[in-house]
Design a protein around this motif. Structure first.
Motif, PDB file in Angstrom:
ATOM      1  N   ARG A  10      -3.852  -6.410   0.472  1.00  0.00           N
ATOM      2  CA  ARG A  10      -3.262  -5.893  -0.305  1.00  0.00           C
ATOM      3  C   ARG A  10      -3.352  -5.554  -1.960  1.00  0.00           C
ATOM      4  O   ARG A  10      -4.498  -6.921  -1.866  1.00  0.00           O
ATOM      5  CB  ARG A  10      -1.787  -6.518  -0.194  1.00  0.00           C
ATOM      6  CG  ARG A  10      -1.286  -6.480   1.407  1.00  0.00           C
ATOM      7  CD  ARG A  10       0.182  -7.635   1.515  1.00  0.00           C
ATOM      8  NE  ARG A  10       1.082  -6.983   0.701  1.00  0.00           N
ATOM      9  CZ  ARG A  10       1.840  -6.533   1.540  1.00  0.00           C
ATOM     10  NH1 ARG A  10       1.430  -6.095   2.910  1.00  0.00           N
ATOM     11  NH2 ARG A  10       2.890  -6.496   0.746  1.00  0.00           N
ATOM     12  N   LYS A  11      -2.784  -4.599  -2.319  1.00  0.00           N
ATOM     13  CA  LYS A  11      -3.558  -4.682  -4.092  1.00  0.00           C
ATOM     14  C   LYS A  11      -2.768  -5.250  -4.863  1.00  0.00           C
ATOM     15  O   LYS A  11      -1.802  -5.612  -4.693  1.00  0.00           O
ATOM     16  CB  LYS A  11      -2.627  -3.113  -4.108  1.00  0.00           C
ATOM     17  CG  LYS A  11      -4.745  -1.992  -3.928  1.00  0.00           C
ATOM     18  CD  LYS A  11      -5.852  -2.727  -4.228  1.00  0.00           C
ATOM     19  CE  LYS A  11      -6.771  -1.803  -3.510  1.00  0.00           C
ATOM     20  NZ  LYS A  11      -8.499  -1.992  -3.934  1.00  0.00           N
ATOM     21  N   THR A  15      -2.327   3.996  -4.244  1.00  0.00           N
ATOM     22  CA  THR A  15      -3.113   3.459  -4.198  1.00  0.00           C
ATOM     23  C   THR A  15      -4.446   3.914  -4.200  1.00  0.00           C
ATOM     24  O   THR A  15      -3.793   4.177  -3.173  1.00  0.00           O
ATOM     25  CB  THR A  15      -2.103   1.827  -3.440  1.00  0.00           C
ATOM     26  OG1 THR A  15      -1.581   1.849  -1.825  1.00  0.00           O
ATOM     27  CG2 THR A  15      -1.300   1.330  -3.960  1.00  0.00           C
ATOM     28  N   TRP A  49      -7.499  -0.746   3.407  1.00  0.00           N
ATOM     29  CA  TRP A  49      -6.819  -1.376   4.436  1.00  0.00           C
ATOM     30  C   TRP A  49      -6.983  -3.181   4.507  1.00  0.00           C
ATOM     31  O   TRP A  49      -6.485  -3.812   6.062  1.00  0.00           O
ATOM     32  CB  TRP A  49      -7.042  -0.628   5.397  1.00  0.00           C
ATOM     33  CG  TRP A  49      -6.326   0.613   5.342  1.00  0.00           C
ATOM     34  CD1 TRP A  49      -7.230   1.779   4.999  1.00  0.00           C
ATOM     35  CD2 TRP A  49      -4.662   1.315   5.264  1.00  0.00           C
ATOM     36  NE1 TRP A  49      -6.387   3.191   4.706  1.00  0.00           N
ATOM     37  CE2 TRP A  49      -5.554   2.512   5.649  1.00  0.00           C
ATOM     38  CE3 TRP A  49      -4.010   0.953   5.406  1.00  0.00           C
ATOM     39  CZ2 TRP A  49      -4.466   3.784   5.001  1.00  0.00           C
ATOM     40  CZ3 TRP A  49      -2.537   1.794   6.039  1.00  0.00           C
ATOM     41  CH2 TRP A  49      -2.579   2.651   5.178  1.00  0.00           C
ATOM     42  N   ASN A 102      -7.489   3.473  -0.796  1.00  0.00           N
ATOM     43  CA  ASN A 102      -7.902   3.927   0.364  1.00  0.00           C
ATOM     44  C   ASN A 102      -8.197   2.220   1.459  1.00  0.00           C
ATOM     45  O   ASN A 102      -9.220   2.846   1.435  1.00  0.00           O
ATOM     46  CB  ASN A 102      -8.131   4.323   1.186  1.00  0.00           C
ATOM     47  CG  ASN A 102      -7.538   6.259   1.421  1.00  0.00           C
ATOM     48  OD1 ASN A 102      -6.246   6.278   1.146  1.00  0.00           O
ATOM     49  ND2 ASN A 102      -8.245   7.283   0.401  1.00  0.00           N
ATOM     50  N   ILE A 133       0.461  -0.819  -0.084  1.00  0.00           N
ATOM     51  CA  ILE A 133       0.396   0.460   0.649  1.00  0.00           C
ATOM     52  C   ILE A 133       0.991   1.059   0.094  1.00  0.00           C
ATOM     53  O   ILE A 133       1.793   1.320   1.027  1.00  0.00           O
ATOM     54  CB  ILE A 133      -0.554  -0.448   1.470  1.00  0.00           C
ATOM     55  CG1 ILE A 133      -1.635  -1.180   1.362  1.00  0.00           C
ATOM     56  CG2 ILE A 133      -2.060   1.240   0.899  1.00  0.00           C
ATOM     57  CD1 ILE A 133      -3.174  -0.866   0.019  1.00  0.00           C
TER      58      ILE A 133
END
Length: 372
Positions: A357-358, A350, A354, A352, A345
């Motif tokens: 994970r992207k 990226t 939380w 928001n 992050i």
């Protein structure tokens, strides 16, 4: 639907509107103007040199019929914005550089540009070097001769552009999106497709090396540039070896880019070999590249290509295998690919989210919005 409206306020022309006019074999030029708006116009065969008349073409367009828009206040820190806008226009079939703008807070939006600067006399296709805080978005461009297509100014944003094929075909150096020395700080290139060109894709350039004891002449020459969520592919120049992203200077941010099928390193982090200066504080994170990946050499000779800065959470292997259908411009990662959920992050870059994970690269596999 074809209008020219204007109002004079002292020196120069201000609050001018030009709408719905097709310019053929001619163009416009304004000096000391602000709040100019040119929209829904086309410019065809609008610029040419005078060499057939024996007039030498100078670098500042003194001998060229040029499209020029200059604001009234220069670029000093306290100067008011010029707010000149070109929107929903087409520029096509000109011999020299297609556009020159100077000012603060100007805007180029929804522009189609093709077959420009076929003699290479323009040096840059779009001369925007003397702008500050300019917003350049949704430009579609192909086939241009000059070494740099978008020569961006300080604190500029270049976004959502589709740039290629065949930009910069006549001159040796330069980049499709180019930020020259002292134009890096707070400038951003984001959400762009840059492809099928022979020049650097996105270039953050400096003119020299570090000057001992003079940070004002070295570090400040190229710091604080951000490149994120760009897709750069088919950058192919085997003679001069132009990387997809060429990052010179220091303290830059390179996040969530996708780069593949290029001849050289996808992300080139330049270090001055004489002084060792360059990119020690640059952050390169969450990028998807091919095996040449990220390095200080354009073409690494072995695996010992040591990279400077903070390099983490990148995937450097077979990028095409990770994506859904890159040949048809679907650059999302496959749901079962190795890059899903592996990104770190980054605040402000990226979303928001939380919870999880992207994904590494310019897209998320399950994104509800797919930018094009």
């Amino acid at each position: 639907g074809k209008t020219i409206e204007y109002a004079f306020e002292g020196e120069g022309v201000h609050h001018l509107v030009i709408s719905g006019i097709d310019f053929f074999g001619c163009t416009v030029a304004f000096d000391k103007t602000s709040h100019l708006r040119i929209e829904n116009c086309s410019f065809d065969y609008f610029e040419h040199t005078k060499r057939i008349l024996g007039v030498w073409d100078k670098p500042n367009h003194a001998g060229t019929i040029a499209t020029v828009i200059r604001g009234p206040h220069g670029m000093s820190e306290n100067a008011p914005d010029s707010y000149n806008v070109i929107r929903n226009c087409r520029f096509a079939y000109c011999e020299g550089g297609a556009l020159e703008m100077e000012g603060i807070g100007d805007r180029l939006e929804n522009i189609y540009a093709h077959d420009l600067d076929w003699s290479g006399v323009g040096f840059h296709t779009w001369h925007l070097y003397r702008t500050r805080g300019m917003h350049i978005r949704r430009v579609t461009a192909m086939r241009a001769g000059a070494s740099e297509f978008i020569n961006a100014g300080a604190q500029s944003v270049v976004e959502l552009c589709d740039l290629g094929p065949d930009l910069g075909v006549l001159q040796q150096d330069g980049g499709v999106i180019q930020f020259r020395p002292r134009r890096h700080y707070r400038s951003v290139a984001r959400y762009n497709w840059v492809h099928d060109n022979s020049k650097f894709g996105i270039r953050c350039d400096i003119s020299g090396t570090r000057v001992p004891g003079r940070p004002d002449l070295s570090e400040q020459e190229g710091v604080g540039f951000s490149a994120h969520h760009n897709v750069v592919w088919n950058t192919d120049k085997r003679v001069t070896l132009k990387p997809a992203l060429n990052i010179c200077g220091d303290h830059h941010m390179v996040y969530h880019n996708t780069s593949f099928n290029n001849v050289t390193s996808d992300i080139h982090l330049k270090i001055d070999k004489a002084t060792g200066w360059g990119n020690a504080n640059t952050v390169v994170r969450n990028n998807l590249t091919d095996a040449l990946g990220i390095g200080v050499e354009r073409v690494p000779l072995d695996d010992a290509d040591v990279t400077p800065g903070h390099i983490d959470h990148n995937f450097m292997n077979n990028a095409i295998a990770q994506m859904v259908d890159p040949h048809n411009r679907d650059f999302r990662p496959r749901k079962d690919s190795e890059v899903v959920g592996k990104a770190r992050i980054v605040l402000g870059i990226t979303t928001n989210d939380w919870i999880r994970r992207k994904d590494i690269g310019a897209y998320n596999w399950d994104a509800k919005n797919y930018w094009i």
